[in-house]
Every structure is written in structure tokens, then in C-alpha cells.
Scaffold this motif. Structure first.
Motif, PDB file in Angstrom:
ATOM      1  N   ARG A 232       0.093  18.938  20.535  1.00  0.00           N
ATOM      2  CA  ARG A 232       0.147  19.015  19.070  1.00  0.00           C
ATOM      3  C   ARG A 232       0.985  20.201  18.598  1.00  0.00           C
ATOM      4  O   ARG A 232       1.738  20.108  17.639  1.00  0.00           O
ATOM      5  CB  ARG A 232      -1.292  19.150  18.530  1.00  0.00           C
ATOM      6  N   SER A 233       0.865  21.334  19.284  1.00  0.00           N
ATOM      7  CA  SER A 233       1.596  22.524  18.823  1.00  0.00           C
ATOM      8  C   SER A 233       3.106  22.287  18.884  1.00  0.00           C
ATOM      9  O   SER A 233       3.857  22.787  18.041  1.00  0.00           O
ATOM     10  CB  SER A 233       1.208  23.761  19.631  1.00  0.00           C
ATOM     11  N   GLN A 234       3.569  21.508  19.862  1.00  0.00           N
ATOM     12  CA  GLN A 234       5.009  21.216  19.940  1.00  0.00           C
ATOM     13  C   GLN A 234       5.422  20.303  18.777  1.00  0.00           C
ATOM     14  O   GLN A 234       6.483  20.470  18.187  1.00  0.00           O
ATOM     15  CB  GLN A 234       5.330  20.575  21.296  1.00  0.00           C
TER      16      GLN A 234
ATOM     17  N   GLU B  20       4.011  20.283  15.920  1.00  0.00           N
ATOM     18  CA  GLU B  20       3.998  21.146  14.730  1.00  0.00           C
ATOM     19  C   GLU B  20       5.266  22.006  14.654  1.00  0.00           C
ATOM     20  O   GLU B  20       5.809  22.242  13.575  1.00  0.00           O
ATOM     21  CB  GLU B  20       2.739  22.018  14.729  1.00  0.00           C
ATOM     22  N   THR B  21       5.732  22.457  15.816  1.00  0.00           N
ATOM     23  CA  THR B  21       6.985  23.226  15.841  1.00  0.00           C
ATOM     24  C   THR B  21       8.123  22.368  15.312  1.00  0.00           C
ATOM     25  O   THR B  21       8.956  22.814  14.510  1.00  0.00           O
ATOM     26  CB  THR B  21       7.304  23.686  17.288  1.00  0.00           C
TER      27      THR B  21
END
Ligand code: NDP
Length: 505
Positions: free
Chosen positions: A333-335, A337-338
Motif C-alpha cells: 500500500r505504501s508504494q 500511496e507514493t
């Protein structure tokens, strides 16, 4: 759930404090495994095991033919277990099962086969002719470096691991490998297969999953280590250099990129559009040498961009375990979001993208839309824009117009990176002249992403130091020793050079 273990000194074992961390299928959020979380003590134990295995000669004094046979056996083992390894690779990292089966796992066994061939065919001793000194014979010996550590990223775990382990072992070194925390499973499984098949003496290969900040740092800083090979972000690459400098160990760094794919006005536009799509959106753009800047000549710009948008709209987004899927989830998920942050920045810098710019809608039940992102194309991007300068590591293409070849080369080179690149043209002389001007480690003409173990790969500028693969990648795991042999073993009148010290010796 399968049980994964560290491989240290030939033993499959839990971390020294028994700690683990979870790893998930990024498409569904399903817990796949609890991964052993090596401690710094485990890292030291793995390095010590590799040191012992090197110093006691169980591997470094084997013949090149023996090492070659062992690496070929590892390649055969990978091929025999390709289905299982492909499933693990795709489920753990989010890359498609098609990519895992057609590229990742065969790419890993191909690297072991290539370096097996290197061990068997590259001379270990090369005679040197000429030179000023009388009655001497000179040669270089290529010798192993010692303990080689490898630290790899999450985007191509199996291939990256193979690129670190195979050349190290082929040249007679011992190895300690740390996979990325998101994607440790395929290489832990390979380590287990190798241990179960009893293919290598204890300590020759060690695989330890765990955090970069502790385990990774130990692999770079420890003075028992003779070389560290790192693939990952430029930021962590700088840290690896600092850590390695304490014991003056050589490093190979394969870092970030923002590569240019140049489309000249004489290109076959349909073929060029396919090359740009493939060069950008493979694995959702989570590829270091992706051609994320498409430089398109002004006279064909509008027609070409509309072809790109049309083709991008046909890519199938979905469950990466389905053979019909083109694009699965981002690694995490963090990727995703990036990527969304960069797209928001792009909207500020250049306006609305021509396609994409959001997570997909209508995914099958059970898929986490927040972990996916649609292929996104920004047009008329100034090369100075942040989205054209910074590595996004996601499915975002910046299309940039240019007027002539000299301007295309200047824009391509206006980057801190220099890893990959492409030129699409029907005039090969023109394309090769453009390629010659590009300050980058690889240029593909009328193609993209054509990486194979036989050809060197690496970066100019802040994309890295050194080369992997090819004969260069094999030699990068060897020391060069010059031996001078005065064949007059006695009775010789002292020669001219000694008179540099004294006229009376
Ligand atoms: P990172 O640089 O964050 O991590 C790469 C590896 O380094 C991981 O195993 C990570 O461990 C480890 N690590 C993190 N911090 C440290 C540290 N302080 N000391 C030692 N090791 C550390 O990169 P990503 O995994 O996020 O991968 C994406 C990046 O890699 C992109 O920038 C991409 O361009 C680059 N890349 C370059 C390639 C090339 O060939 N040039 C190929 C593939 C990717 P952990 O996972 O535990 O954090």
C-alpha cells in the motif's frame, strides 16, 4: 502456511531470538508467511560461517569445473521447482504469475547457467608479454575475493538474488545474501532446496531475511566481508558506500533510474508505442531501468501519444495470480500511496494526465483496490518537472517533446541517473549515433528491457558503480594478482634496476 528458515552454515534455522515478521499477498492482504527476522548476531554468524568456509578452502580451492557443475545443478534445481517458485514469487511481491513463469524464475536459473559457463571457460591465469625487465615471465592470476555479501530490493527478488549469488560462487567466493523484507520468500525457498539437496558445503551460501537497518548494515560494515553488492535505492546505496569504507571493501551498486526512451520521427510508430508501453509499465513501472521518460519528436508527437494512450487503456489490471492479468498490485500500500503522491504533484506541475491518475475501479471481489494503480500518462512534461526528474517506481510515464536529435540527447542526459534507455527509429545509423550520445549504462535500439546474463548491466552517474552480468560481472568477483617470475634462479649478475638502490649490489 509454509515454514521458512534462515540458512546459516548449512543449517536451516529460526532467528536467534525466534522473532518473525509477517508477509502478505499485496493483492488481497492475505497473510502468506511469518518470515524469520534475523538479528544482527545472526548476520555476524552468517558472515563468520562464510569466512570459515572461504578460509578453510572447502569452496575456494575447488576446481572451476567443480564449481561450474554445482552451479549448473542449482540451475537444474530451480528449473525442476519452477512452478512452485513462480507461485511464491508472484504471490509475495505482486508481480504477475506470467512474469514469474516467463522471466523471473527462468532468469534466475539462466544466471546460474551463465556463471557456471564463466567459471568453466574464463582463464584463471593469463600470461603477460613485454615489459622492461630481463629474463622474467609475468602473468596475472584471477583469484576469489573472499566473503561476498549481497543486499537486494523487492522488485525482482529471485533474479536479483541470482545475480548476487551465482557470480560470487562461480569465482570461488562464499556468499551471504539478504533479501528485501517485502519479498524474502522465493530466495528462502531456494536456499532450503539447495540445503535439502546438499549441493554446497556448509557456510558457502547463507541467506538471512531481516531488516536493512540492522542485518543489511552488518553485511556492509563487517570487516570480515571482502565485497558488498547492493541493488536498491540511491539513498541506501550512499549509506552502503559509507559503511563499506571503514574496511575499504569494494562495492557494486545498482541504484535508481529515470531512463529516457527516445522516439525518433522515422520510427515505426506502432512498434515504438509497444516498446514504450513495455519499457514503462512492465511490473507497474517498479523496474529500475524503466523508460519512464518517453521523449517523442514534435512532428509525430500527437499521433504517437494517442497510440500510447490507446494501448495503455487496454492493459488488464487484476489478480496477479491470474495468467491473463497484465498488471497486478504494487508491492505494498505504501508504494501505491507514493505513486498517488507523485500523480498529485504531476497534476500541479503539468495538469491532468491523459489516462490513469487513480486506483482502478471494478476489481474482482477480494482485491484491495488501494494497493493498485492505473497506468498513468502525463503529456508535454518539462524535463525539469519533479515527476520527470525523480524516480517514482510506479506506473507513471512522462511524455516529453523534442525537436531534433541533439535536443533529445540533451534532455535524456539531463538527469542525475544513467541506467537504461531506448531509441526507436527505422534508421539504425541515426539511432546508434543518438545511443552513443546517451550517458547511460544500457541503450536498447528498437527494443527495451532486453537484459540477459550474457550482457553487462549497470549505471552511469548516480545509478551506480560497477557492472553485473557479462564477463565483466564475473571478473568483478575476482582479485587480480600479478606474478613476476625471474627464471634465472641463481648466478645472475644483478641487473640495471637494482642499481636504482645502489651501484654496488
Ligand atoms: P531500498 O534501497 O530501500 O532497499 C534495498 C535493500 O536494502 C533491501 O534489502 C533493504 O532491506 C536494504 N536496506 C535498507 N536500508 C538499509 C541500510 N541502511 N543498510 C543496508 N541495507 C539496507 O530499495 P527498495 O527495496 O525500496 O527498492 C527500490 C529501489 O531499488 C528503487 O529506487 C530502484 O530504482 C532500485 N533498484 C535498482 C535496481 C538496479 O539494478 N539498479 C534494480 C532494482 C531496484 P529492507 O527490505 O529490510 O528494508
Amino acid at each position: 502456511m509454509a515454514d521458512y528458515k534462515l540458512l546459516i552454515n548449512g543449517e536451516l534455522r529460526a532467528s536467534s531470538d525466534g522473532d518473525t515478521f509477517p508477509t502478505y499477498n499485496p493483492a488481497t492482504g492475505e497473510l502468506i508467511a511469518d518470515v524469520p527476522k534475523a538479528t544482527r548476531e545472526d548476520a555476524v554468524a552468517a558472515i563468520q560461517a562464510a569466512r570459515n568456509a572461504f578460509d578453510n578452502g572447502t569452496w575456494s580451492t575447488t576446481t572451476a569445473e567443480e564449481r561450474s557443475a554445482k552451479l549448473t545443478a542449482i540451475a537444474d534445481l530451480i528449473d525442476a521447482n519452477a512452478d512452485e517458485l513462480s507461485q511464491i514469487e508472484a504471490r509475495d511481491g505482486g508481480g504477475t504469475i506470467r512474469k514469474a513463469m516467463l522471466a523471473d524464475i527462468p532468469g534466475g536459473s539462466g544466471a546460474f547457467r551463465w556463471f557456471a559457463q564463466m567459471a568453466a571457460t574464463q582463464p584463471e591465469k593469463v600470461d603477460l608479454s613485454g615489459g622492461p625487465f630481463p629474463a622474467s615471465r609475468n602473468y596475472v592470476r584471477y583469484e576469489p575475493l573472499g566473503v561476498c555479501t549481497g543486499i537486494i530490493p523487492w522488485n525482482f527478488p529471485f533474479i536479483m538474488a541470482s545475480w548476487k549469488i551465482a557470480p560470487a560462487l562461480a569465482a570461488g567466493n562464499t556468499s551471504v545474501l539478504k533479501p528485501a523484507s517485502y519479498t524474502s520468500l522465493s530466495i528462502l525457498r531456494l536456499a532450503e532446496l539447495i540445503a535439502e539437496a546438499d549441493l554446497l558445503p556448509p557456510g558457502v551460501l547463507n541467506v538471512i531475511s531481516g531488516p536493512g537497518g540492522t542485518v543489511g548494515e552488518e553485511l556492509a560494515v563487517n570487516a570480515m566481508v571482502d565485497k558488498t553488492a547492493f541493488t536498491g535505492s540511491t539513498e541506501v546505496g550512499r549509506r552502503i558506500m559509507q559503511l563499506a569504507s571503514g574496511s575499504v571493501k569494494p562495492v557494486t551498486l545498482e541504484l535508481g533510474g529515470k531512463s529516457a526512451n527516445i522516439v525518433l520521427d522515422d520510427a515505426d510508430l506502432d512498434q515504438a508505442a509497444a516498446a514504450v508501453l513495455w519499457g514503462t509499465f512492465l511490473h507497474n513501472g517498479q523496474v529500475c531501468e524503466s523508460g519512464t521518460r518517453a521523449l517523442v519528436q514534435a512532428s509525430i508527437y500527437d499521433e504517437f501519444v494517442s497510440m500510447l494512450v490507446d494501448k495503455a487503456g487496454k492493459l488488464v489490471i487484476g489478480d496477479q495470480m491470474d495468467f491473463g492479468t497484465d498488471l497486478g498490485p504494487l508491492v505494498d500500500r505504501s508504494q501505491a500511496e507514493t505513486v498517488a503522491r507523485y500523480v498529485a504533484l504531476g497534476r500541479d506541475e503539468v495538469g491532468e494526465p491523459l489516462i490513469g491518475g487513480s486506483k482502478p475501479e471494478g476489481l474482482a471481489d477480494g482485491l484491495l483496490a488501494d494497493n493498485f494503480y492505473r497506468p498513468t500518462i502525463f503529456s508535454n512534461v518539462p524535463n525539469s518537472a519533479k515527476i520527470a526528474q525523480e524516480e517514482i517506481f510506479g506506473p507513471v510515464l512522462c511524455v516529453i517533446p523534442f525537436s531534433d536529435d541533439a535536443e533529445a540527447v540533451a534532455i535524456a542526459n539531463d538527469s542525475i541517473y544513467g541506467l537504461g534507455g531506448g531509441v526507436q527509429s527505422s534508421n539504425l545509423d541515426r539511432a546508434e549515433a543518438v545511443a552513443a550520445g546517451m550517458r547511460t549504462g544500457t541503450v536498447w535500439i528498437n527494443d527495451y528491457h532486453m537484459i540477459s546474463p550474457e550482457r553487462p548491466f549497470g549505471g552511469y552517474k548516480q545509478s551506480g558503480i560497477g557492472r553485473e552480468l557479462g564477463t565483466q560481472g564475473f571478473r568483478a568477483y575476482q582479485q587480480v594478482k600479478h606474478v613476476h617470475v625471474n627464471e634465472e634462479t641463481s648466478g645472475r649478475d644483478n641487473h640495471l634496476q637494482y642499481s636504482v638502490l645502489s651501484g654496488s649490489i
